[in-house]
Motif scaffolding. Structure first.
Motif, PDB file in Angstrom:
ATOM      1  N   PRO A  11       0.822  -1.219   0.000  1.00 21.44           N
ATOM      2  CA  PRO A  11       0.000   0.000   0.000  1.00 21.44           C
ATOM      3  C   PRO A  11       0.851   1.262   0.000  1.00 21.44           C
ATOM      4  N   LEU A  12       0.400   2.251  -0.761  1.00 23.12           N
ATOM      5  CA  LEU A  12       1.025   3.569  -0.799  1.00 23.12           C
ATOM      6  C   LEU A  12      -0.070   4.628  -0.759  1.00 23.12           C
ATOM      7  N   ALA A  13       0.258   5.758  -0.177  1.00 27.80           N
ATOM      8  CA  ALA A  13      -0.608   6.933  -0.222  1.00 27.80           C
ATOM      9  C   ALA A  13       0.138   8.042  -0.955  1.00 27.80           C
ATOM     10  N   SER A  14      -0.587   9.049  -1.396  1.00 26.68           N
ATOM     11  CA  SER A  14       0.044  10.158  -2.116  1.00 26.68           C
ATOM     12  C   SER A  14      -0.722  11.445  -1.832  1.00 26.68           C
ATOM     13  N   PHE A  15       0.033  12.535  -1.676  1.00 25.23           N
ATOM     14  CA  PHE A  15      -0.556  13.831  -1.328  1.00 25.23           C
ATOM     15  C   PHE A  15      -0.077  14.897  -2.299  1.00 25.23           C
ATOM     16  N   ASP A  16      -1.004  15.793  -2.677  1.00 30.29           N
ATOM     17  CA  ASP A  16      -0.647  16.888  -3.583  1.00 30.29           C
ATOM     18  C   ASP A  16      -1.543  18.086  -3.315  1.00 30.29           C
ATOM     19  N   GLY A  97       1.426   3.608   9.101  1.00 33.84           N
ATOM     20  CA  GLY A  97       2.758   3.221   8.649  1.00 33.84           C
ATOM     21  C   GLY A  97       2.890   3.102   7.148  1.00 33.84           C
ATOM     22  N   VAL A  98       1.842   3.478   6.404  1.00 33.29           N
ATOM     23  CA  VAL A  98       1.893   3.416   4.942  1.00 33.29           C
ATOM     24  C   VAL A  98       2.693   4.606   4.421  1.00 33.29           C
ATOM     25  N   PRO A  99       3.672   4.390   3.543  1.00 29.23           N
ATOM     26  CA  PRO A  99       4.465   5.503   3.012  1.00 29.23           C
ATOM     27  C   PRO A  99       3.586   6.515   2.280  1.00 29.23           C
ATOM     28  N   LEU A 100       3.995   7.781   2.355  1.00 28.76           N
ATOM     29  CA  LEU A 100       3.269   8.877   1.714  1.00 28.76           C
ATOM     30  C   LEU A 100       4.121   9.453   0.597  1.00 28.76           C
ATOM     31  N   VAL A 101       3.646   9.351  -0.626  1.00 34.03           N
ATOM     32  CA  VAL A 101       4.336   9.914  -1.784  1.00 34.03           C
ATOM     33  C   VAL A 101       4.010  11.404  -1.871  1.00 34.03           C
ATOM     34  N   VAL A 102       5.040  12.234  -1.963  1.00 34.42           N
ATOM     35  CA  VAL A 102       4.848  13.672  -2.154  1.00 34.42           C
ATOM     36  C   VAL A 102       5.902  14.156  -3.143  1.00 34.42           C
ATOM     37  N   MET A 103       5.470  14.510  -4.338  1.00 42.12           N
ATOM     38  CA  MET A 103       6.378  15.040  -5.341  1.00 42.12           C
ATOM     39  C   MET A 103       6.881  16.413  -4.913  1.00 42.12           C
TER      40      MET A 103
END
Length: 257
Positions: A11-16, A97-103
């Motif tokens: 699992p991955l999460a992502s924020f923008d 604990g799921v990593p958060l992707v942030v460009m």
């Protein structure tokens, strides 16, 4: 066991965010998105926010994300409410604990921090309530694995280079989704250099890699006589006053509406 070794399969999460401009100290959040995908190819779950930033949205910003003053006033909610909800969502995400992707994490996370200080009197770190984000920044990861490749490294450029679909650039949910897929691709293509590390170790390594990358850019600015100064902090730039001293919030952090 495989999932623990290969984070990009889990699992991955992502924020923008989309904003009123590019100055993290003074610009405001207009829209934001948090995307969660439990596994590669799975349908993502997306939460979005729209704020009335309380300041005019410049034409240049509106040309990028398509949100103008009239739309933000009619459909956006108060920024005090929006930034509190975003902070709570990120805190909930951090606890899993799921990593958060942030460009380009120092942009989005720093701007969120300043908005929280502005509207809530607390920092992003405080709002996480003792949890820590495990951030994966595709910009830093790409520069690490392909240091000498020429060309720009915006989200659009990276997606084109790695063959990741970016459908509707400069929409917060579209950008967050593309950044998430981009990080999965980086992990898949670099299993020895990236895939064997845990997200926690990758988070720590990225701070070092970003500092080295920033130093290289600063050296180039110095050689060319460019007065610009590069910030070495990652994933969040510390708040400072005019004298350079780090600032701390003056009030207790309260995220309740």
């Amino acid at each position: 066991m495989q999932q623990s070794r290969h984070w990009y399969l889990g699992p991955l999460a992502s924020f923008d965010t989309e904003t009123t401009g590019v100055d993290v100290e003074s610009d405001r959040i207009v829209s934001a998105a948090l995307v969660l995908q439990p596994a590669p190819g799975a349908a993502p779950r997306t939460t979005t926010w729209l704020a009335d930033p309380g300041v005019p949205i410049p034409d240049a910003a509106r040309a990028v994300h398509g949100i103008g003053d009239e739309h933000a006033r009619a459909h956006g909610r108060p920024p005090r409410t929006v930034v509190a909800e975003i902070a709570r969502a990120l805190a909930d995400q951090a606890r899993t604990g799921v990593p958060l992707v942030v460009m380009n994490a120092p942009y989005d996370l720093t701007l969120l921090d300043r908005e929280l200080r502005r509207h809530r009197g607390c920092s992003l770190t405080e709002s996480l309530d003792g949890t820590e984000l495990l951030v994966l920044d595709p910009r830093v990861l790409d520069k690490h694995v392909d240091r000498y490749r020429r060309g720009r490294r915006t989200l659009t450029d990276l997606c084109a280079h790695y063959g990741v679909v970016l459908d509707g650039a400069h929409d917060a949910s579209a950008d967050a989704t593309a950044a998430l897929e981009l990080v999965r691709t980086l992990g898949t293509r670099n299993p020895q250099r990236l895939g064997r590390m845990s997200p926690a170790e990758l988070h720590l390594r990225q701070a070092v890699w970003h500092a080295a990358q920033a130093q290289g850019l600063q050296n180039w600015f110095d050689r060319t006589g460019t007065p610009e100064r590069v910030d070495f902090s990652w994933p969040l730039r510390p708040a400072r006053c005019g004298c350079g001293r780090r600032l701390e919030p003056e009030h207790r952090c309260e995220l309740a509406a």
